[in-house]
Design a protein around this motif. Structure first.
Motif, PDB file in Angstrom:
ATOM      1  N   GLN A 194      -8.725  -4.083  11.063  1.00 48.39           N
ATOM      2  CA  GLN A 194      -9.093  -3.820  11.988  1.00 48.39           C
ATOM      3  C   GLN A 194      -7.161  -4.402  12.676  1.00 48.39           C
ATOM      4  N   THR A 195      -6.733  -5.418  12.022  1.00 48.86           N
ATOM      5  CA  THR A 195      -5.368  -6.310  12.201  1.00 48.86           C
ATOM      6  C   THR A 195      -4.106  -5.223  11.345  1.00 48.86           C
ATOM      7  N   LEU A 196      -4.030  -4.408  10.446  1.00 48.07           N
ATOM      8  CA  LEU A 196      -3.538  -3.672   9.549  1.00 48.07           C
ATOM      9  C   LEU A 196      -3.009  -2.417  10.820  1.00 48.07           C
ATOM     10  N   PRO A 197      -1.393  -2.502  10.917  1.00 52.33           N
ATOM     11  CA  PRO A 197      -0.657  -1.497  10.997  1.00 52.33           C
ATOM     12  C   PRO A 197      -1.341  -0.324  10.762  1.00 52.33           C
ATOM     13  N   PRO A 198      -1.442   0.981  12.298  1.00 51.10           N
ATOM     14  CA  PRO A 198      -1.813   2.211  11.243  1.00 51.10           C
ATOM     15  C   PRO A 198      -0.703   2.649  10.513  1.00 51.10           C
ATOM     16  N   GLU A 199       0.595   2.404  10.663  1.00 53.16           N
ATOM     17  CA  GLU A 199       1.751   2.996  10.831  1.00 53.16           C
ATOM     18  C   GLU A 199       1.465   3.291   9.307  1.00 53.16           C
ATOM     19  N   LEU A 200       1.623   1.857   8.599  1.00 52.80           N
ATOM     20  CA  LEU A 200       1.813   2.036   7.446  1.00 52.80           C
ATOM     21  C   LEU A 200       0.377   3.256   6.325  1.00 52.80           C
ATOM     22  N   HIS A 201      -0.437   3.303   6.631  1.00 47.11           N
ATOM     23  CA  HIS A 201      -1.336   4.817   6.629  1.00 47.11           C
ATOM     24  C   HIS A 201      -0.858   5.805   6.294  1.00 47.11           C
ATOM     25  N   GLU A 202       0.113   5.955   8.099  1.00 46.74           N
ATOM     26  CA  GLU A 202       0.920   7.105   7.923  1.00 46.74           C
ATOM     27  C   GLU A 202       2.186   7.126   7.461  1.00 46.74           C
ATOM     28  N   ALA A 203       2.837   6.372   7.497  1.00 48.25           N
ATOM     29  CA  ALA A 203       4.321   6.597   6.017  1.00 48.25           C
ATOM     30  C   ALA A 203       3.183   6.517   4.738  1.00 48.25           C
ATOM     31  N   ALA A 204       2.072   6.114   4.417  1.00 48.11           N
ATOM     32  CA  ALA A 204       1.660   6.011   2.578  1.00 48.11           C
ATOM     33  C   ALA A 204       1.018   8.121   2.543  1.00 48.11           C
ATOM     34  N   SER A 205       0.393   8.023   3.323  1.00 49.24           N
ATOM     35  CA  SER A 205       0.545   9.422   3.406  1.00 49.24           C
ATOM     36  C   SER A 205       1.362  10.498   3.636  1.00 49.24           C
ATOM     37  N   ILE A 263      -7.158   6.807  -2.611  1.00 52.15           N
ATOM     38  CA  ILE A 263      -7.722   5.480  -3.317  1.00 52.15           C
ATOM     39  C   ILE A 263      -5.985   5.022  -3.917  1.00 52.15           C
ATOM     40  N   ARG A 264      -5.252   5.644  -3.950  1.00 51.26           N
ATOM     41  CA  ARG A 264      -3.643   4.388  -3.760  1.00 51.26           C
ATOM     42  C   ARG A 264      -3.162   4.068  -2.409  1.00 51.26           C
ATOM     43  N   ARG A 265      -3.586   4.480  -1.951  1.00 55.20           N
ATOM     44  CA  ARG A 265      -3.113   4.004  -0.382  1.00 55.20           C
ATOM     45  C   ARG A 265      -4.306   3.263   0.318  1.00 55.20           C
ATOM     46  N   PHE A 266      -5.090   2.333  -1.001  1.00 47.94           N
ATOM     47  CA  PHE A 266      -6.279   1.693  -0.946  1.00 47.94           C
ATOM     48  C   PHE A 266      -5.578   0.347  -0.870  1.00 47.94           C
ATOM     49  N   PHE A 267      -5.402   0.564  -2.558  1.00 48.97           N
ATOM     50  CA  PHE A 267      -4.343  -0.256  -3.217  1.00 48.97           C
ATOM     51  C   PHE A 267      -3.373  -0.943  -2.553  1.00 48.97           C
ATOM     52  N   ALA A 268      -2.582   0.050  -2.397  1.00 52.58           N
ATOM     53  CA  ALA A 268      -1.287  -0.393  -2.107  1.00 52.58           C
ATOM     54  C   ALA A 268      -1.108  -0.667  -0.249  1.00 52.58           C
ATOM     55  N   VAL A 269      -1.978  -0.075   0.059  1.00 57.03           N
ATOM     56  CA  VAL A 269      -2.115  -0.535   1.925  1.00 57.03           C
ATOM     57  C   VAL A 269      -2.691  -1.392   2.414  1.00 57.03           C
ATOM     58  N   PRO A 275      -3.858  -5.116  -0.523  1.00 58.68           N
ATOM     59  CA  PRO A 275      -2.677  -6.263  -0.374  1.00 58.68           C
ATOM     60  C   PRO A 275      -3.116  -7.144   1.436  1.00 58.68           C
ATOM     61  N   GLY A 276      -3.673  -6.047   2.543  1.00 61.92           N
ATOM     62  CA  GLY A 276      -3.974  -6.553   3.716  1.00 61.92           C
ATOM     63  C   GLY A 276      -4.671  -7.207   3.893  1.00 61.92           C
ATOM     64  N   ILE A 277      -5.942  -7.134   3.251  1.00 63.18           N
ATOM     65  CA  ILE A 277      -7.002  -8.175   3.655  1.00 63.18           C
ATOM     66  C   ILE A 277      -7.279  -8.568   2.650  1.00 63.18           C
ATOM     67  N   ARG A 278      -6.775  -8.964   1.187  1.00 59.57           N
ATOM     68  CA  ARG A 278      -6.852  -9.824   0.486  1.00 59.57           C
ATOM     69  C   ARG A 278      -7.349 -11.307   0.590  1.00 59.57           C
TER      70      ARG A 278
END
Length: 302
Positions: free
Chosen positions: A192-203, A210-216, A219-222
């Motif tokens: 919930q701390t990850l900015p939703p804009e990152l997923h929108e940009a990746a989409s 799957i790509r969004r999970f490993f790329a966005v 790394p944000g919750i690692r």
């Protein structure tokens, strides 16, 4: 003396007084720590160098004899069982907790209700959970055997807790059911701390789920995932109640971990020296895990 010099002296006295007051404030806590933690710990470490029977008065100094007996007899099987249980009871709830956290973070319908429902296993006392799963795994009237027999997956009842090949799996399943809720909460907080804009940009760039999970997402919750895994590993490494209630370390010592072995040596075998020596080796391994946790925590702080 000038006014500036006088002010400096007063400032020095005031600072010294504040420092002394701070020390006085910590003295009760330090005294309590020394009485209930430090003294018993040092006393038990010393006891590891003696042969001492709880049923008899006195003790005999044996030096490193207890440690030699432990390393020459059953230390390595106990270590192996502990690591198998710890790894299984850490990775399985992490995978389940991560999957549920991702589902709840996606805005699934009824997410608030499901979040509260999934927390239910976490708030039940560990002994109660153990008795519940003992009934589920029972060979004669257990729910698991009944369901598997009705579906035809097994031809006869399985003694899940009485066979060395299945006892450890049963213990890990029980601990997983208890542990996944808090892991889910920790990972959900990180998601919930990850900015939703990152997923929108990746989409927009054409990345799939799957790509969004490993790329966005990952790394944000690692960082929080690493600390959560390490904490769960440390807690499972010293876990006792679930194993002891379900199997008592059996069958044939198949689930005999450090916690069970120390308890058995001290309160069933009445060999306090042997038990404390085994506990000392167990503590050294735990200190290594704690050092790794502190290192990760410091890295995150920096």
């Amino acid at each position: 003396m000038t006014s500036a010099g006088s002010a400096g002296v007063h400032e020095h006295r005031r600072t010294l007084s504040q420092g002394t007051f701070a020390v006085l404030l910590t003295l009760p806590g330090l005294a309590l720590f020394a009485a209930i933690v430090l003294y018993p710990l040092l006393s038990s470490l010393v006891t590891g160098f003696f042969q001492q029977d709880l049923r008899l008065p006195g003790r005999t100094f044996v030096g490193l004899g207890n440690y030699a007996d432990i390393l020459g007899e059953g230390f390595w099987p106990i270590l192996r069982h502990t690591l198998v249980f710890t790894a299984g009871a850490t990775l399985a709830p992490f995978v389940i907790g991560l999957a549920l956290a991702l589902a709840l973070n996606s805005g699934i319908r009824g997410g608030g209700f499901l979040r509260g429902l999934f927390l239910f296993p976490w708030v039940i006392p560990g002994v109660v959970v153990s008795f519940l799963w003992m009934w589920i795994f029972n060979a004669n009237y257990g729910v698991l055997n009944g369901a598997l027999l009705r579906t035809g997956l097994i031809g006869e009842s399985v003694n899940w807790l009485g066979e060395p090949a299945t006892a450890m799996i049963a213990v890990i399943v029980t601990k997983t059911w208890t542990s996944f809720p808090w892991i889910m909460v920790m990972l959900l907080a990180g998601l919930q701390t990850l900015p939703p804009e990152l997923h929108e940009a990746a989409s927009v760039d054409g990345a799939g789920a799957i790509r969004r999970f490993f790329a966005v997402t990952w790394p944000g919750i690692r960082s929080i995932a690493a600390i959560t895994l390490l904490l769960e590993f440390i807690w499972n490494f010293q876990h006792f109640d679930t194993i002891y209630v379900l199997t008592g370390g059996g069958p044939a010592n198949a689930t005999r971990t450090f916690a069970v072995a120390v308890y058995d040596d001290a309160f069933r075998g009445f060999d306090l020296g042997h038990a404390t020596a085994l506990g000392g080796l167990w503590m050294l391994l735990l200190l290594g895990l704690v050092a790794v946790y502190l290192r990760l925590s410091q890295r995150e702080a920096d």
